[in-house]
Design an enzyme around this catalytic site. Structure first.
Site, PDB file in Angstrom:
ATOM      1  N   ARG A   1      37.103  46.929  43.874  1.00  0.00           N
ATOM      2  CA  ARG A   1      38.384  46.248  43.557  1.00  0.00           C
ATOM      3  C   ARG A   1      38.775  46.280  42.023  1.00  0.00           C
ATOM      4  O   ARG A   1      39.309  45.280  41.360  1.00  0.00           O
ATOM      5  CB  ARG A   1      38.560  45.098  43.996  1.00  0.00           C
ATOM      6  CG  ARG A   1      39.989  44.526  44.289  1.00  0.00           C
ATOM      7  CD  ARG A   1      40.216  43.454  45.285  1.00  0.00           C
ATOM      8  NE  ARG A   1      41.810  43.094  45.257  1.00  0.00           N
ATOM      9  CZ  ARG A   1      42.151  42.346  46.234  1.00  0.00           C
ATOM     10  NH1 ARG A   1      41.181  41.608  47.147  1.00  0.00           N
ATOM     11  NH2 ARG A   1      43.380  42.035  46.271  1.00  0.00           N
ATOM     12  N   CYS A   2      38.469  47.401  41.308  1.00  0.00           N
ATOM     13  CA  CYS A   2      38.751  47.373  40.008  1.00  0.00           C
ATOM     14  C   CYS A   2      38.764  48.767  39.464  1.00  0.00           C
ATOM     15  O   CYS A   2      38.368  49.669  40.037  1.00  0.00           O
ATOM     16  CB  CYS A   2      37.729  46.566  39.164  1.00  0.00           C
ATOM     17  SG  CYS A   2      36.323  47.685  38.060  1.00  0.00           S
TER      18      CYS A   2
ATOM     19  N   GLU B   1      44.065  44.481  41.607  1.00  0.00           N
ATOM     20  CA  GLU B   1      42.432  44.356  41.031  1.00  0.00           C
ATOM     21  C   GLU B   1      42.669  43.283  39.828  1.00  0.00           C
ATOM     22  O   GLU B   1      41.383  42.755  39.568  1.00  0.00           O
ATOM     23  CB  GLU B   1      42.208  45.362  40.795  1.00  0.00           C
ATOM     24  CG  GLU B   1      42.190  46.546  41.936  1.00  0.00           C
ATOM     25  CD  GLU B   1      41.947  47.719  41.510  1.00  0.00           C
ATOM     26  OE1 GLU B   1      41.441  48.566  42.131  1.00  0.00           O
ATOM     27  OE2 GLU B   1      41.949  48.248  40.394  1.00  0.00           O
TER      28      GLU B   1
ATOM     29  N   GLN C   1      40.240  56.776  51.191  1.00  0.00           N
ATOM     30  CA  GLN C   1      41.312  56.216  50.095  1.00  0.00           C
ATOM     31  C   GLN C   1      42.113  57.293  49.434  1.00  0.00           C
ATOM     32  O   GLN C   1      43.089  57.070  48.846  1.00  0.00           O
ATOM     33  CB  GLN C   1      40.856  55.182  48.955  1.00  0.00           C
ATOM     34  CG  GLN C   1      40.279  53.915  49.680  1.00  0.00           C
ATOM     35  CD  GLN C   1      39.470  53.117  48.591  1.00  0.00           C
ATOM     36  OE1 GLN C   1      38.404  52.405  48.991  1.00  0.00           O
ATOM     37  NE2 GLN C   1      40.222  52.598  47.573  1.00  0.00           N
TER      38      GLN C   1
END
Lengths: 780, 158
Positions: A364-365, A734, A214
């Site tokens: 996802r945060c 998110e 990423q």
């Protein structure tokens, strides 16, 4: 010619074309002639001495080219690698394994099957040691220190706020509530696992690393830092992040497999591919959460919160390999004051080593925001229960009010904008809150278990401002480079990297909005460090707040030059020109105009003397602040007294992410996020047995939501733009994963509150609920 | 062992190990990389292909078991450059994000719609429940399948 649509349009995704036809280019699709496969021997013990490793049988296996052990890496100083948190992590162990499924040796062979045969033939003799698995126990003085290179199992202690003031308030307040809340270890389980193809060119001394990452630029710098002593320099390293099959934070860190494939390519001179299988993925990397929280709130008897205290023991596993900004070892947990206005807050976190794989990635945060939101949103409900107040009323009584923004929180953040009462009011109205409370009363009288749960969360995303945010010293700006070709078509390159978020479409929409160039005329590229400008990548909902902002600013730089060219072409003064989407025209004479396409052509064919040719700009955007998306979620559950099964009857999500670029993509992000919020609330948990063996190493045991468990989400919005972002956007990828778990947990606890239940740790599984029903004497 | 497998109308013959999985034959021997591997326990459905029209998880079938059979993969869905209704549906309804589960999801849906051309939402949800998606929350996938059902009905009636 296609039209430039820009913001607020559900432009159909440009990237779909290849994915729909099976023409995506994921890591496993990359192949080269003569490519070798790497497979990994993994430890069957959570803690053990390695007495010996015998490679002979493996080396005699048909197709096996090499076997690499920790001892082989020592002369090259590659047995250990630095982590993003300034710890170090074993690439391969030399004498001790630290967790179950840890990498112990690598086998390189001519096919994936031959490599697997080789793995089975490596003979490792272990002497099992007692693993330390409980982080509380790890902190006890008589527990052995598990890391030979450290003095303590406590990695760090971090705290924020005024402890004395908070303790004083807790001692003197009308009402105090306390609760232990555990947020278990979970796994991102993106549908694509991790992997890479390392291609070493010994003649040029050049490495190309195709990698599921990423953050390709940061990886290139890390590789240069790790291998510089071996002569590998940053200009001879090219990291390419191809299409990514989901990331969710799991593809931010560096895992040993990537390093091993690179070493193997140098060793063999051939391209080497490493792809985890799902069992390896679920057992060895991409773990999140594992926070043991003790929360306390103080309040007046009328329900005004006066102080908050949070203490956390954080299980990071054997190495601190989380991916947090350097100054934030506990991430952004200090956002735990949430959407509420009070002046006394204190939070402390102890990071702890245990014999588990490294944890602490985001799921996802934005860096521990989910943990913070779960803690405060659960605690507010615990307080409401104690005060016998409606949890919606209690929230309304304590919200930061719209006129208080920008709002300085007790832990030091400056919230940019918000309207919390409006979001909650909208959610209540959509779901019919008062009628549901009435229905609940009637159901309760009949012995039926129905619960209503609220979560009014505030996120903190878009890291981040360079004065505060860096990773390994690299400031957390992000970038855009936009080049307009002579015919008015565009190539835009970004420092971020989509993993499904739809960047190829949304960045094109920003350019369409800013320059009036149709989305169809814009090509968007990310993920190649040789071509894209330097950036920190995509995670923590940072792409729109940082690279999205950079895109807008770069477009505005281009527009400034375009104005000069237009003035020259129109023989007018720059001040006399007005901009209307896609063209400059002379004030009062709209037919005297030059389109951006005509201006682009002139930039290469007829530009003013003394001006540089071309029409392009780069921007490295340093955000002045973070952004604070928020939302109000209400969940209704029914509990089956016969089975303990929780069924989500309705779930209303009102989100506010500021300015919306593409409504369909935003809703897609929220629906996906809600599902990934429901997952740990009801289904997912990584479980270890008493020996530290992972019992959840397949999708038969680690339960992802299917289409059947997933409810039909009801989504709506309020729009409160960010005042400091160039076009007011806040980020949205998110929010729902952060906001959903407490709404669900609060609904289940609400259904059982009259029985004296104040907390149930997630995941709220049928056996867990059944045990409570049984204990309370209401099981059927 | 020699196998000949028809994939999307084209015959692929090769000498393979008996243990070679069908998905690896498709991806590596036939070089059709649209079919993905998402797990190794037949749980996720990313590798779903049609074997003689029946959806199968190709990670749980040996290539030799597919000898002489006809297989449809994602690369075989579009005809003469025109997207199939299911592909159109996924595009229009934003039924995909990262795209990794999409090929398997679409092939499962194609086989399902053949059996049940006018499904309810509930029936669609059960039909795709053997295919995991981590990105979308399924909402838009269900709508994509509904879109395809309507398109196919229109084509039939039109």
């Amino acid at each position: 010619m296609a039209e430039a649509l820009g913001f607020g349009h559900s432009v159909k995704r440009k990237e779909d074309a290849r994915f729909l036809r099976g023409r995506g280019n994921y890591i496993e699709d990359i192949k080269f002639p003569g490519m070798l496969w790497l497979d990994i021997v993994r430890s069957p013990f959570a803690h053990a001495k390695i007495k010996s490793i015998n490679k002979e049988k493996a080396l005699a296996t048909p197709g096996v080219a090499a076997v690499i052990t920790g001892a082989d890496l020592v002369p090259y100083k590659l047995a250990w690698m630095p982590t993003l948190m300034s710890d170090q992590q074993m690439v391969l162990p030399v004498d001790t394994v630290m967790y179950y499924a840890q990498e112990v040796a690598a086998v390189i062979a001519t096919s994936r099957y031959a490599a697997a045969d080789g793995v089975a033939a490596v003979d490792v003799d272990y002497e099992p040691l007692t693993p330390v698995l409980n982080p509380h126990k790890a902190l006890e003085p008589d527990t052995p220190v598990i890391r030979a290179d450290k003095q303590s199992n406590r990695i760090w202690h971090w705290e924020v706020g005024n402890r004395a003031a908070v303790d004083d308030e807790l001692a003197n307040a009308d009402v105090v509530v306390a609760e232990d809340i555990y947020i278990p270890r979970i796994h991102v389980a993106s549908m694509e696992t991790c992997g890479c193809v390392a291609k070493w060119d010994s003649v040029e001394g050049h490495l190309t690393l195709y990698m599921t990452t990423q953050a390709p630029h940061a990886i290139r710098t890390v590789v240069a830092l790790v291998t510089g002593h071996l002569g590998l320099m940053e200009h001879k390293i090219r990291v390419i992040s191809p299409d990514i099959g989901g990331g969710f934070g799991g593809k931010v860190p560096v895992y040993p497999g990537y390093v091993l494939a690179t070493a193997a390519s140098v060793l063999t001179g051939a391209p080497v591919k490493w792809i985890e299988d799902r069992t390896e993925n679920l057992q060895a990397d991409s773990f999140a959460r594992d926070y043991h929280i003790h929360g306390e709130l103080a309040a007046t008897k009328e329900g005004k919160i006066t102080a908050m205290k949070m203490g956390v023991v954080a299980d990071h596993g054997a190495f601190d390999s989380a991916a947090n900004p350097s100054k934030f070892p506990a991430g952004l947990f200090s956002i735990a004051t949430g959407s509420y206005d009070f002046q006394k807050a204190f939070a402390e976190v102890d990071g702890v080593y245990t014999n588990k794989p490294p944890g602490g990635i985001a799921y996802r945060c934005s860096f521990r925001v989910t943990e913070a939101v779960h803690a405060i949103e659960r605690m507010v409900d615990v307080l409401a229960q104690k005060l016998e107040m409606d949890p919606a009323d209690l929230r309304e009584k304590n919200f930061i009010q719209p006129e208080q923004f920008p709002y300085k929180s007790a832990t030091g953040w400056e919230y940019d904008s918000g309207n919390y009462p409006a979001a909650l009011e909208k959610a209540k109205s959509i779901i019919g809150y008062d009628a549901l409370r009435q229905e609940q009363k009637e159901k309760r009288a009949k012995g039926e278990l129905m619960g209503i749960g609220i979560s009014t969360f505030t996120e903190i995303v878009g890291a981040g401002p360079s004065h505060t945010f860096d990773i390994l010293g690299i400031k957390m700006f992000d970038s855009a480079e936009i080049r307009i070709h002579p015919t008015g078509k565009v190539i835009a390159r970004l420092g971020t990297k989509s993993q499904g978020q739809g960047h190829e479409t949304t960045y094109a929409q920003i350019i369409a909005e800013e320059l009036g160039i149709p989305e169809d005329d814009v090509a968007v590229e990310e993920g190649d460090t040789d071509t894209a400008p330097y950036g920190l990548g995509t995670y923590a909902s940072r792409s729109t707040p940082t690279s999205g902002a950079a895109t807008a600013v770069a477009c505005r730089k281009i527009k400034d030059k375009a104005r000069k060219i237009a003035a020259y072409l129109l023989e007018a003064r720059e001040d006399d020109l007005e901009w209307e989407k896609g063209k400059f025209f002379v004030k009062g004479a709209p037919d005297r105009a030059k389109t951006i396409q005509e201006i682009a052509f002139a930039a290469y064919t007829n530009h003013p003397q003394g001006m540089e040719a071309g029409l392009e700009a780069v921007d490295y955007y340093d955000p002045p602040n973070l952004t604070f998306p928020f939302g109000a979620y209400i969940c209704v559950v029914d509990i089956d007294r016969g089975t303990g099964q929780v069924k989500i009857r309705r779930f209303v999500a009102v989100d506010d992410c500021g300015t919306i670029i593409n409504p369909q993509i935003v809703d897609g992000q929220i629906a996906g996020g809600l599902t990934m919020g429901m997952a740990p609330a009801l289904l997912e948990e990584i479980v270890y047995d008493e020996n530290g063996v992972n019992l959840t190493g397949s999708f038969s045991d680690y339960l992802l939501p299917t289409s059947v468990e997933t409810p039909k989400w009801e989504m709506d919005k309020t729009v409160t733009p960010s005042p400091h972002h160039p076009f007011g956007a806040k980020g949205v990828g998110e929010s729902a994963t952060v906001g959903a778990p407490p709404a669900i947990a609060n609904a289940v606890v609400d259904a059982l509150a009259h029985l004296g239940v104040t907390n149930i740790d997630i995941p709220i599984t049928p056996p867990k609920v059944w045990a409570i029903l049984k204990e309370k004497g209401v099981a059927l | 062992m020699n196998v000949t497998i028809n994939i999307n109308g084209k015959e692929y013959s090769d000498d393979v190990e008996p243990r070679l999985l069908l998905v690896h034959f498709i991806r590596e021997n036939a070089n059709l990389t649209g079919t993905h591997v998402g797990c190794d326990t037949t749980s996720c459905g990313a590798c779903t292909v049609l074997v003689d029209g029946v959806p199968m998880k190709s990670c749980t079938m040996f290539a030799v078991q597919a000898n002489g059979k006809s297989i449809t993969t994602v690369e075989g869905l579009a005809q003469n450059g025109k997207l199939a209704p299911i592909q159109e549906g996924f595009h229009e309804k934003h039924g995909l994000q990262c795209g990794f589960c999409t090929p398997g999801m679409m092939l499962t849906s194609v086989a399902f719609l053949k059996k049940n051309p006018h499904p309810s939402e509930e029936e669609i949800r059960w039909a795709i429940s053997g295919n995991l998606c981590r990105c979308t929350g399924y909402v838009n996938i269900v709508e994509a399948v509904q879109y395809a059902a309507e398109k196919m009905a229109e084509a039939q009636n039109g």
